[in-house]
Design a protein around this motif. Structure first.
Motif, PDB file in Angstrom:
ATOM      1  N   PHE A  85     -37.740 -18.447 -31.018  1.00 38.10           N
ATOM      2  CA  PHE A  85     -38.334 -18.503 -32.354  1.00 38.10           C
ATOM      3  C   PHE A  85     -39.655 -19.284 -32.348  1.00 38.10           C
ATOM      4  CE2 PHE A  85     -34.089 -17.408 -34.105  1.00 38.10           C
ATOM      5  CZ  PHE A  85     -34.477 -16.409 -34.981  1.00 38.10           C
ATOM      6  N   ARG A  88     -42.696 -17.465 -31.521  1.00 39.99           N
ATOM      7  CA  ARG A  88     -43.110 -16.563 -32.593  1.00 39.99           C
ATOM      8  C   ARG A  88     -43.625 -17.323 -33.810  1.00 39.99           C
ATOM      9  NH1 ARG A  88     -40.723 -14.781 -28.744  1.00 39.99           N
ATOM     10  NH2 ARG A  88     -40.663 -12.595 -28.216  1.00 39.99           N
ATOM     11  N   VAL A  90     -42.106 -19.750 -35.478  1.00 38.70           N
ATOM     12  CA  VAL A  90     -41.058 -20.094 -36.441  1.00 38.70           C
ATOM     13  C   VAL A  90     -40.319 -21.332 -35.932  1.00 38.70           C
ATOM     14  CG1 VAL A  90     -38.988 -19.284 -37.641  1.00 38.70           C
ATOM     15  CG2 VAL A  90     -40.790 -17.653 -37.026  1.00 38.70           C
ATOM     16  N   ARG A  92     -37.538 -23.831 -35.656  1.00 35.38           N
ATOM     17  CA  ARG A  92     -36.126 -23.898 -36.035  1.00 35.38           C
ATOM     18  C   ARG A  92     -35.552 -25.191 -35.475  1.00 35.38           C
ATOM     19  NH1 ARG A  92     -33.568 -18.864 -36.974  1.00 35.38           N
ATOM     20  NH2 ARG A  92     -31.930 -20.191 -37.822  1.00 35.38           N
TER      21      ARG A  92
END
Length: 136
Positions: A85, A88, A90, A92
């Motif tokens: 993630f 990309r 993102v 988390r």
């Protein structure tokens, strides 16, 4: 449990048909990353985890399927997905929770925001955000 060569080849053929060469590269990265995380955690804990960037393309579903075949535990899987993630863009957070000792000790790790039936009744003891070096 060992898998027959025929089953392995059939699974590889399905992977290629469904996701192409990029999917194969992502599945391979995922399985290697899981083994690396396992070794790094054993040697130095969370702070020792360093993963190379995953290949482009693919999906979280593909990463989850590859993790299912890799035999990784919940913490190893959460850290590999966290890296995927992060690449990309993102961020988390990995969450670690434990049960009360009187209920029989259980621990579990997951990514914040994921529905996870195993975390019911667990008290969060640690939140591990994605390392800034992983984020684009």
């Amino acid at each position: 449990m060992t898998t027959s060569p025929r089953r392995t080849l059939n699974a590889l053929a399905r992977l290629i048909r469904g996701h192409g060469p990029r999917g194969v590269a992502l599945a391979a990265w995922t399985m290697v990353a899981c083994r690396r995380v396992r070794r790094q955690l054993a040697r130095g804990g969370l702070s020792a985890v360093r993963l190379t960037a995953p290949p482009s393309g693919g999906s979280d579903t593909l990463v989850r399927r590859a993790l299912g075949r890799s035999g990784g535990n919940c913490l190893e899987s959460a850290l590999v997905r966290q890296r995927w993630f992060a690449e990309r863009g993102v961020p988390r957070t990995v969450v670690i929770g434990v049960s009360a000792p009187t209920a029989g000790f259980h621990a579990h790790a997951w990514l914040d925001g994921d529905p996870d039936p195993h975390r019911h009744g667990l008290a969060e003891i640690l939140r591990h955000p994605a390392p800034s070096a992983w984020l684009r």
